[in-house]
Scaffold this active site. Structure first.
Site, PDB file in Angstrom:
ATOM      1  N   LYS A  78       0.825  -1.191  -0.043  1.00 17.49           N
ATOM      2  CA  LYS A  78       0.083  -0.120   0.058  1.00 17.49           C
ATOM      3  C   LYS A  78       0.676   1.322   0.031  1.00 17.49           C
ATOM      4  O   LYS A  78       0.565   2.338  -0.747  1.00 17.49           O
ATOM      5  CB  LYS A  78      -0.999   0.000   1.289  1.00 17.49           C
ATOM      6  CG  LYS A  78      -2.324  -1.024   1.237  1.00 17.49           C
ATOM      7  CD  LYS A  78      -3.079  -1.025   2.294  1.00 17.49           C
ATOM      8  CE  LYS A  78      -4.200  -1.891   2.066  1.00 17.49           C
ATOM      9  NZ  LYS A  78      -4.932  -1.747   3.271  1.00 17.49           N
ATOM     10  N   ASN A  99      -4.859   1.751  -1.657  1.00 15.24           N
ATOM     11  CA  ASN A  99      -5.463   0.315  -1.663  1.00 15.24           C
ATOM     12  C   ASN A  99      -6.470  -0.066  -2.899  1.00 15.24           C
ATOM     13  O   ASN A  99      -6.802  -0.977  -3.178  1.00 15.24           O
ATOM     14  CB  ASN A  99      -6.554   0.130  -0.500  1.00 15.24           C
ATOM     15  CG  ASN A  99      -7.793   0.451  -0.619  1.00 15.24           C
ATOM     16  OD1 ASN A  99      -8.019   1.538  -1.393  1.00 15.24           O
ATOM     17  ND2 ASN A  99      -8.698   0.085   0.150  1.00 15.24           N
ATOM     18  N   ASP A 114     -10.357   2.746   2.278  1.00 16.18           N
ATOM     19  CA  ASP A 114     -10.546   1.746   3.571  1.00 16.18           C
ATOM     20  C   ASP A 114     -11.371   2.491   4.729  1.00 16.18           C
ATOM     21  O   ASP A 114     -12.254   2.180   5.362  1.00 16.18           O
ATOM     22  CB  ASP A 114      -9.191   1.497   4.273  1.00 16.18           C
ATOM     23  CG  ASP A 114      -8.428   0.383   3.870  1.00 16.18           C
ATOM     24  OD1 ASP A 114      -9.358  -0.528   3.276  1.00 16.18           O
ATOM     25  OD2 ASP A 114      -7.206   0.154   3.699  1.00 16.18           O
ATOM     26  N   GLY A 141      -1.344   1.162  12.437  1.00 10.87           N
ATOM     27  CA  GLY A 141      -0.932   0.385  11.467  1.00 10.87           C
ATOM     28  C   GLY A 141      -2.028   1.045  10.241  1.00 10.87           C
ATOM     29  O   GLY A 141      -2.457   2.134  10.397  1.00 10.87           O
ATOM     30  N   ASN A 163      -1.755   2.517  21.307  1.00 12.53           N
ATOM     31  CA  ASN A 163      -0.751   1.522  20.510  1.00 12.53           C
ATOM     32  C   ASN A 163       0.414   1.102  21.339  1.00 12.53           C
ATOM     33  O   ASN A 163       1.000   1.910  21.850  1.00 12.53           O
ATOM     34  CB  ASN A 163      -0.603   2.235  19.011  1.00 12.53           C
ATOM     35  CG  ASN A 163       0.247   1.392  18.031  1.00 12.53           C
ATOM     36  OD1 ASN A 163      -0.435   0.168  17.880  1.00 12.53           O
ATOM     37  ND2 ASN A 163       1.493   1.581  17.742  1.00 12.53           N
ATOM     38  N   GLY A 251     -15.440  -6.952  11.410  1.00 11.50           N
ATOM     39  CA  GLY A 251     -14.849  -6.306  10.379  1.00 11.50           C
ATOM     40  C   GLY A 251     -15.328  -6.524   8.849  1.00 11.50           C
ATOM     41  O   GLY A 251     -14.702  -6.071   7.844  1.00 11.50           O
TER      42      GLY A 251
HETATM   43  P1  NAP Z   1      -0.461  -3.409  10.332  1.00 12.71           P
HETATM   44  O1  NAP Z   1      -0.128  -2.262   9.472  1.00 12.71           O
HETATM   45  O2  NAP Z   1       0.697  -4.330  10.179  1.00 12.71           O
HETATM   46  O3  NAP Z   1      -0.770  -2.645  11.871  1.00 12.71           O
HETATM   47  C1  NAP Z   1      -0.772  -3.342  12.923  1.00 12.71           C
HETATM   48  C2  NAP Z   1      -1.092  -2.596  13.997  1.00 12.71           C
HETATM   49  O4  NAP Z   1      -1.073  -3.620  15.147  1.00 12.71           O
HETATM   50  C3  NAP Z   1       0.245  -1.793  14.379  1.00 12.71           C
HETATM   51  O5  NAP Z   1      -0.175  -0.630  15.010  1.00 12.71           O
HETATM   52  C4  NAP Z   1       0.897  -2.650  15.659  1.00 12.71           C
HETATM   53  O6  NAP Z   1       1.643  -2.206  16.409  1.00 12.71           O
HETATM   54  C5  NAP Z   1      -0.397  -3.480  16.173  1.00 12.71           C
HETATM   55  N1  NAP Z   1       0.244  -4.853  16.454  1.00 12.71           N
HETATM   56  C6  NAP Z   1       0.632  -5.817  15.950  1.00 12.71           C
HETATM   57  N2  NAP Z   1       0.959  -6.907  16.720  1.00 12.71           N
HETATM   58  C7  NAP Z   1       0.733  -6.624  17.783  1.00 12.71           C
HETATM   59  C8  NAP Z   1       0.748  -7.093  19.269  1.00 12.71           C
HETATM   60  N3  NAP Z   1       1.493  -8.408  19.342  1.00 12.71           N
HETATM   61  N4  NAP Z   1       0.582  -6.459  20.290  1.00 12.71           N
HETATM   62  C9  NAP Z   1       0.012  -5.173  20.379  1.00 12.71           C
HETATM   63  N5  NAP Z   1      -0.108  -4.297  18.985  1.00 12.71           N
HETATM   64  C10 NAP Z   1       0.279  -5.280  17.816  1.00 12.71           C
HETATM   65  O7  NAP Z   1      -1.686  -3.983  10.009  1.00 12.71           O
HETATM   66  P2  NAP Z   1      -3.082  -3.326   9.109  1.00 12.71           P
HETATM   67  O8  NAP Z   1      -2.995  -3.533   7.627  1.00 12.71           O
HETATM   68  O9  NAP Z   1      -3.383  -2.079   9.786  1.00 12.71           O
HETATM   69  O10 NAP Z   1      -4.309  -4.280   9.553  1.00 12.71           O
HETATM   70  C11 NAP Z   1      -4.667  -4.353  11.122  1.00 12.71           C
HETATM   71  C12 NAP Z   1      -5.848  -5.492  11.382  1.00 12.71           C
HETATM   72  O11 NAP Z   1      -6.955  -4.989  10.737  1.00 12.71           O
HETATM   73  C13 NAP Z   1      -5.607  -7.005  10.458  1.00 12.71           C
HETATM   74  O12 NAP Z   1      -6.129  -7.589  11.478  1.00 12.71           O
HETATM   75  C14 NAP Z   1      -6.270  -6.550   9.336  1.00 12.71           C
HETATM   76  O13 NAP Z   1      -6.696  -8.017   8.912  1.00 12.71           O
HETATM   77  C15 NAP Z   1      -7.468  -5.878   9.771  1.00 12.71           C
HETATM   78  N6  NAP Z   1      -7.863  -5.265   8.500  1.00 12.71           N
HETATM   79  C16 NAP Z   1      -9.312  -5.399   8.125  1.00 12.71           C
HETATM   80  C17 NAP Z   1      -9.876  -4.714   7.327  1.00 12.71           C
HETATM   81  C18 NAP Z   1     -11.246  -4.842   6.813  1.00 12.71           C
HETATM   82  O14 NAP Z   1     -11.634  -4.620   5.849  1.00 12.71           O
HETATM   83  N7  NAP Z   1     -12.228  -5.497   7.636  1.00 12.71           N
HETATM   84  C19 NAP Z   1      -9.035  -3.821   6.469  1.00 12.71           C
HETATM   85  C20 NAP Z   1      -7.659  -3.569   6.507  1.00 12.71           C
HETATM   86  C21 NAP Z   1      -7.135  -4.292   7.709  1.00 12.71           C
HETATM   87  P3  NAP Z   1       3.013  -1.257  16.355  1.00 12.71           P
HETATM   88  O15 NAP Z   1       2.647  -0.054  15.700  1.00 12.71           O
HETATM   89  O16 NAP Z   1       3.625  -1.151  17.805  1.00 12.71           O
HETATM   90  O17 NAP Z   1       3.768  -2.132  15.348  1.00 12.71           O
END
Ligand code: NAP
Length: 295
Positions: A78, A99, A114, A141, A163, A251
């Site tokens: 992205k 996206n 999004d 994220g 976060n 979601g």
């Molecule tokens: P991302 O960019 O990798 O960001 C992940 C976030 O979660 C970061 O802020 C990270 O913290 C935090 N995180 C990861 N592991 C963690 C842990 N063990 N403990 C605490 N915090 C943690 O991912 P993303 O693309 O934003 O996606 C996040 C979620 O949203 C995923 O499950 C994805 O499937 C879902 N999603 C859903 C949709 C939908 O349409 N429903 C769309 C997009 C994403 P740090 O900043 O500290 O690394």
């Protein structure tokens, strides 16, 4: 309706779109797009393109050279795609993340659906209107940032970011301007909306904790809790939030509505959200243990 377009309805004149990212083997996006194309009677097809960061530029060159109508973009592409397209629309420019790519003649235009998908899902699924209300986003994220910006633009009185990494939290809160701040789990009871935008609770995700860093025990009746994770459809955190009396929203709605918004960008047609929704539910119901879906 079959989840996949029957090959007989394709022709040499069919328009091609796709989802690109890594991995995309289990992405639900082609299913959502193809279901919509079928319903709309469009001779379009959506396919998966497994593309890693190093190959993003070449892949976009292929979109241009081969005349694809566009591509949906997922992790980890992205950000890099936002730097490679010719034009970047709002809010993708603000987020630095694309996206959806639309080909307009020889130009590639980057968009981000999004936030729009999130707000539509929130309005339809929980009848929640952010204007004038304090909202919390857990995570910072890509998805979290899109949600934080969308909530601020929808008039939330506060956008509180919780976060793991403080630097990411600051950057995400800054998207909400003066109404954004970094907070802590103790802020949760005072919020009208609490959104989990971390992968906590996500099935088959490596290293994902079972629950996000804001305990559902802090939530209560009168609040709305949204989990962006859609597999499982109801995460343990969401189930606990509901047990606390909060209105819980999963979601899947955001997934469907961000794909629907991409369809509008590509085709200009009204997306058949109902059939897309049912196709996604059926796919998740039949999901095997090997799934690792991305949007
Ligand atoms: P991302 O960019 O990798 O960001 C992940 C976030 O979660 C970061 O802020 C990270 O913290 C935090 N995180 C990861 N592991 C963690 C842990 N063990 N403990 C605490 N915090 C943690 O991912 P993303 O693309 O934003 O996606 C996040 C979620 O949203 C995923 O499950 C994805 O499937 C879902 N999603 C859903 C949709 C939908 O349409 N429903 C769309 C997009 C994403 P740090 O900043 O500290 O690394």
């Amino acid at each position: 309706m079959p989840p996949w377009r029957d090959a007989s309805s394709l022709s040499a004149a069919s328009a091609v779109v796709g989802v690109m990212g890594m991995p995309v083997a289990h992405s639900l996006s082609p299913l959502l797009h193809n279901t919509a194309f079928e319903q709309l009677g469009l001779h379009w097809v959506s396919v998966r393109f497994e593309v890693d960061v190093d190959a993003a530029g070449a892949a976009l060159g292929g979109v241009r050279a081969l005349g694809l109508a566009g591509v949906s973009v997922t992790m980890p592409l992205k950000q890099v795609v936002a730097e490679l397209v010719d034009d970047v629309l709002d809010p993708a420019d603000r987020l630095g993340a694309v996206n959806c790519v639309v080909r307009r003649g020889s130009r590639l235009v980057g968009a981000n659906t999004d936030g729009e998908g999130f707000l539509t899902s929130l309005a339809r699924g929980a009848r929640f209107e952010p204007r004038g209300r304090p909202c919390m986003v857990i995570g910072a994220g890509g998805a979290a940032r899109a949600v934080a910006l969308a909530l601020a633009r929808a008039g939330a009185s506060e956008v509180v970011v919780v976060n793991r990494s403080p630097g990411h939290a600051e950057a995400s809160a800054a998207l909400a301007g003066e109404r954004g701040r970094v907070g802590s789990p103790e802020d949760a009871p005072a919020m009208a909306l609490v959104v989990n935008a971390t992968p906590a609770g996500m099935a088959h995700a490596k290293d994902a904790p079972a629950r996000p860093p804001v305990d559902a025990a802090l939530l209560h009746e009168g609040q709305v809790a949204v989990d962006l994770v859609y597999e499982p459809v109801v995460t343990p955190w969401l189930a606990e939030a509901r047990a606390q009396g909060a209105t819980g929203l999963g979601g899947l709605g955001m997934l469907v509505h961000q794909a629907a918004a991409q369809l509008v960008l590509w085709t200009g047609r009204e997306p058949p959200v109902g059939v897309m929704w049912r196709a996604a539910q059926e796919a998740l119901r039949g999901a095997s243990g090997a799934r690792a879906p991305r949007s």
